[in-house]
Scaffold this motif. Sequence first.
Motif, short mmCIF file in Angstrom:
data_model
loop_
_atom_site.label_atom_id
_atom_site.label_comp_id
_atom_site.label_asym_id
_atom_site.label_seq_id
_atom_site.Cartn_x
_atom_site.Cartn_y
_atom_site.Cartn_z
N GLY A 264 0.83 -1.21 0.00
CA GLY A 264 0.00 0.00 0.00
C GLY A 264 0.86 1.25 0.00
N CYS B 2 -8.90 -7.15 -7.47
CA CYS B 2 -8.34 -8.44 -7.92
C CYS B 2 -6.91 -8.26 -8.41
CB CYS B 2 -9.23 -9.05 -9.00
SG CYS B 2 -10.94 -9.18 -8.46
N ASN C 151 -2.75 -8.06 -6.88
CA ASN C 151 -1.87 -9.10 -6.32
C ASN C 151 -2.55 -9.90 -5.21
OD1 ASN C 151 0.78 -8.87 -7.72
ND2 ASN C 151 0.58 -6.75 -7.05
N SER D 121 -7.73 -4.71 3.77
CA SER D 121 -7.11 -3.75 2.83
C SER D 121 -6.63 -2.51 3.58
CB SER D 121 -8.08 -3.41 1.71
OG SER D 121 -9.26 -2.81 2.21
#
Length: 376
Positions: free
Chosen positions: A71, A127, A129, A207
């Motif tokens: 990220g 969708c 890695n 995430s």
Amino acid sequence: MTVNLLADQYLQYLDELLPEEVRLTRFDPAKGLPDHTSSFNALLVRTVTPINAESLPDVGKLKFIGTGTAGTDHIDHGFLKREGVAFSQSEGCNANAVAEFVITGLFYWAWKTDTDLYSKKVGVVGCGNTGGSVIRLLKKLNIDYVAYDPPKAESETGFISAAEAELLKADILTFHTPLNPSGKHPTVHLADKKWLQNGFDLIINTSRGGVVNEKSMFELWQSQAIRNYILDVWEGEPDFNNQIAKHALIATPHIAGYSEEAKFKATEIVLSKLLNFFDLNVNPNARPKQFKASQFKYSSGYSIAELLWQNNQINFYDTELRKLIGLPSEKKSKGFADLRSKTALRHEYSAMLKSKEVQQNAPQEFQIFDHSATDK
Ligand SMILES: NC(=O)c1ccc[n+]([C@@H]2O[C@H](COP(=O)([O-])OP(=O)(O)OC[C@H]3O[C@@H](n4cnc5c(N)ncnc54)[C@H](O)[C@@H]3O)[C@@H](O)[C@H]2O)c1
Ligand SMILES: O=C(O)[C@H](O)[C@H](O)COP(=O)(O)O
């Protein structure tokens, strides 16, 4: 040429991977960037160090900044471009670790709620890695899924994204997008009331806090439209909402991507790019710590859910995070950060399966994690 590198003290495997032409200085991210940051040629950070005009008022001699993470929402890319500083990240470094976390979470949920996981459909949001790794494992398990990633469908011929309406018919949603506040496909509160009120058996967010609107999710959990949720990332972390953590099926301190193998790759990927920039190379002999077969916890009485649960640290992190609930904010945040930096790292199942002994002892279902041939 000697490169003067400043790096986060928790970037693992840096000493092993560095060539001798680099002079390394470490900094403690809890104290922020040191005053003399601009005197270095290169800087390596993690997600806990924002890079922008405020945190770095003078780039000075810095020519390259990297983050040893997938990220990059802590990076002001426009600022680095304006300042002419090269940037890189460690894309894909922890995709496998997060995917194994998600699959473990799914089996744990099915075990605890006495549900047939194989009768459920999983919606994968994002969708790339990580989402791609989750999908690869779902396919191997023959678990039905729906892949949702409109930006990928726009940029990649051959990838077809499910429509939003199709995604929202899934029983379970798992999130794998970056946190993007703007642009054509923003993701801040991507999953808000409008999505979540469709009702789901399980929501998994590994995430970023803020991709799922926690407050809406919790209200819908209270009204039973959402039956369970697993959170690894939190809005406002390292602080987190007490009630939301208390009622989570699994609550962990942003460690889904933490494994020996992922941390090795995190440093190796970004460092290779940094060194390449300065015409240098990583030490090719460095390796991540090896998993010892004696560490494998296995009994013939274990179900696959129990086997996965026993062989990672989710249980430990979940127990420890719950001990922080109700503490004053500052103590909670410190506890959250300490759990992330001071806990010994787990090994990935795929690394366990490199051991012949584990391969021979592990039940057939566990073998789906043996995808070392496709590892980066
Ligand atoms: N919890 C953890 O430890 C951990 C570990 C790794 C990554 N992450 C987070 O997960 C994110 C994804 O990681 P990755 O390695 O898969 O990144 P990636 O860049 O490989 O994939 C992200 C995917 O999300 C898609 N996407 C972007 N906006 C979208 C939208 N509005 N709707 C649907 N899809 C969208 C992109 O097209 C891309 O395919 C990272 O940005 C990071 O924030 C968390
Ligand atoms: O973006 C990532 O790669 C993950 O969120 C990663 O696990 C964060 O790692 P950290 O910044 O704590 O090293």
